[in-house]
Design an enzyme around this catalytic site. Structure first.
Site, mmCIF file in Angstrom:
data_model
loop_
_atom_site.group_PDB
_atom_site.id
_atom_site.type_symbol
_atom_site.label_atom_id
_atom_site.label_comp_id
_atom_site.label_asym_id
_atom_site.label_seq_id
_atom_site.Cartn_x
_atom_site.Cartn_y
_atom_site.Cartn_z
ATOM 1 N N ASN A 191 20.077 66.575 10.115
ATOM 2 C CA ASN A 191 21.444 66.636 10.637
ATOM 3 C C ASN A 191 22.336 65.713 9.794
ATOM 4 O OD1 ASN A 191 23.764 65.749 12.148
ATOM 5 N ND2 ASN A 191 22.903 66.753 13.940
ATOM 6 N N HIS A 200 26.637 62.525 10.224
ATOM 7 C CA HIS A 200 27.165 61.175 9.989
ATOM 8 C C HIS A 200 27.578 60.915 8.549
ATOM 9 C CE1 HIS A 200 26.857 60.397 14.096
ATOM 10 N NE2 HIS A 200 25.550 60.559 14.126
ATOM 11 N N HIS A 228 26.763 69.562 13.738
ATOM 12 C CA HIS A 228 27.353 69.753 15.064
ATOM 13 C C HIS A 228 28.873 69.806 14.903
ATOM 14 C CE1 HIS A 228 27.563 68.096 19.501
ATOM 15 N NE2 HIS A 228 28.312 69.166 19.323
ATOM 16 N N ARG A 276 31.992 69.582 16.653
ATOM 17 C CA ARG A 276 32.460 69.142 17.973
ATOM 18 C C ARG A 276 33.878 69.641 18.243
ATOM 19 N NH1 ARG A 276 30.619 65.040 21.164
ATOM 20 N NH2 ARG A 276 28.526 64.364 20.669
ATOM 21 N N ARG A 279 35.377 65.289 15.290
ATOM 22 C CA ARG A 279 35.339 63.884 14.870
ATOM 23 C C ARG A 279 34.554 63.675 13.574
ATOM 24 N NH1 ARG A 279 31.245 61.314 19.345
ATOM 25 N NH2 ARG A 279 32.719 62.227 20.796
ATOM 26 N N GLU A 307 24.918 73.236 15.721
ATOM 27 C CA GLU A 307 24.927 72.738 17.106
ATOM 28 C C GLU A 307 26.344 72.879 17.633
ATOM 29 O OE1 GLU A 307 23.724 68.697 17.135
ATOM 30 O OE2 GLU A 307 21.714 69.122 16.450
ATOM 31 N N THR A 312 25.287 63.074 21.622
ATOM 32 C CA THR A 312 24.895 63.959 22.720
ATOM 33 C C THR A 312 24.042 63.186 23.727
ATOM 34 O OG1 THR A 312 24.779 65.661 21.022
ATOM 35 C CG2 THR A 312 23.945 66.244 23.196
ATOM 36 N N GLU A 368 15.095 73.279 22.225
ATOM 37 C CA GLU A 368 14.910 72.014 21.508
ATOM 38 C C GLU A 368 14.764 70.954 22.593
ATOM 39 O OE1 GLU A 368 17.670 70.911 18.377
ATOM 40 O OE2 GLU A 368 17.256 68.789 18.730
ATOM 41 N N HIS A 374 16.433 64.130 18.661
ATOM 42 C CA HIS A 374 17.366 63.119 19.153
ATOM 43 C C HIS A 374 16.692 61.761 19.238
ATOM 44 C CE1 HIS A 374 20.938 61.410 20.903
ATOM 45 N NE2 HIS A 374 21.540 62.509 20.506
HETATM 46 N N1 PXP Z 1 19.296 67.455 18.119
HETATM 47 C C1 PXP Z 1 20.472 67.594 18.777
HETATM 48 C C2 PXP Z 1 20.635 68.770 19.680
HETATM 49 C C3 PXP Z 1 21.523 66.688 18.589
HETATM 50 O O1 PXP Z 1 22.680 66.852 19.257
HETATM 51 C C4 PXP Z 1 21.349 65.629 17.679
HETATM 52 C C5 PXP Z 1 22.470 64.674 17.426
HETATM 53 O O2 PXP Z 1 23.538 65.333 16.861
HETATM 54 C C6 PXP Z 1 20.116 65.525 17.017
HETATM 55 C C7 PXP Z 1 19.095 66.442 17.279
HETATM 56 C C8 PXP Z 1 19.836 64.425 16.041
HETATM 57 O O3 PXP Z 1 19.814 63.219 16.717
HETATM 58 P P1 PXP Z 1 19.750 61.860 15.885
HETATM 59 O O4 PXP Z 1 21.028 61.768 15.108
HETATM 60 O O5 PXP Z 1 19.617 60.818 16.933
HETATM 61 O O6 PXP Z 1 18.555 61.960 14.980
#
Ligand code: PXP
Length: 235
Positions: free
Chosen positions: A6, A9, A42, A44, A48, A68, A99, A149, A189
């Site tokens: 992901n 960031h 994701h 949003r 952001r 996402e 999330t 997931e 997550h």
């Molecule tokens: N899975 C989902 C559905 C998420 O919303 C996120 C965060 O955007 C992640 C995985 C990844 O989480 P992390 O950034 O804590 O690794």
């Protein structure tokens, strides 16, 4: 076990100055070089971090894209235009830092059913981001989603060892239950280079979606190396 990275960031950093750098697409290319099986982002409601044009550009890369998004009309329309390989439906609150918890598919079943169908009818595989709870897993199967997931955040954040163990067991138990009723299982997550070593011992999880810890590590060692290190950790 596959690894979806992901890259939200990277966009968070860019948006901090509203600059063109760092470019999430460049970061995604490095992730692919480092061995990522797919890219996750994701979009949003408040935009952001990831912007609409990022998603279109990510779609052009020779990798699997998992978008996402919240289960809203705006996002469904967008997904049908971009046609990512996967859509993961997540809950979304404006004030949250990230999330918080899984989507309540039991409570939102009526709303979700046509959305899952509409996306899957267009060839987009739908995954539902849910907590490891029996009713949520069962309802996901009734909604005919191809994947769930499992939200690993509660496990990842637990400090008390007994609570951590319990949360870990729940992930294992409900992965098996989901497989038995025909769902495929991803998880994610809060996973990092340490706790991921326990998660990979759970049989049947197809893919881990990891963002924050890899992006944070990439600041020190570069994105390709950060992904390679995570690949090594989940081997
Ligand atoms: N899975 C989902 C559905 C998420 O919303 C996120 C965060 O955007 C992640 C995985 C990844 O989480 P992390 O950034 O804590 O690794």
């Amino acid at each position: 076990m596959k690894l979806g990275v992901n890259i939200d960031h990277i966009a968070t950093l860019r948006q901090a100055r509203r600059e063109a750098i760092p470019d999430p697409i460049d970061a995604a290319k490095e992730c692919i070089k480092g061995g990522a099986d797919g890219i996750v982002c994701h979009l949003r409601e408040d935009r952001r971090h990831i912007q609409d044009k990022d998603v279109y550009r990510l779609r052009e890369l020779p990798t699997r894209l998992d978008l996402e998004m919240a289960a809203t009309d705006e996002m469904v329309k967008f997904a049908l235009k971009v046609k990512p390989d996967y859509v993961t439906l997540v809950p979304e609150k404006r004030q949250e830092l990230t999330t918080e918890g899984g989507l309540d598919v039991v409570r939102n079943s009526k709303k979700l059913k046509p959305i899952v169908k509409k996306l899957q009818d267009k060839g987009i595989t739908v995954s539902l981001f849910i907590d490891p709870v029996a009713e949520q897993v069962e309802e996901s199967a009734l909604l005919l989603a191809r994947f769930i997931e499992i939200h690993t955040g509660t496990y990842a954040n637990a400090i008390n060892p007994a609570k951590k163990k319990l949360e870990y067991q729940k992930i294992g138990t409900f992965t098996q239950k989901a497989l038995l009723i025909g769902l495929k299982v991803n998880a994610g997550h809060g996973l990092d280079y340490q706790n991921v070593k326990d998660i990979v011992r759970i049989f049947g999880i197809e893919e881990l979606n990891i963002g924050f810890s890899i992006v944070a590590r990439s600041v020190i060692v570069g994105m390709k190396k950060a992904v390679e290190e995570m690949r090594e950790a989940i081997k």
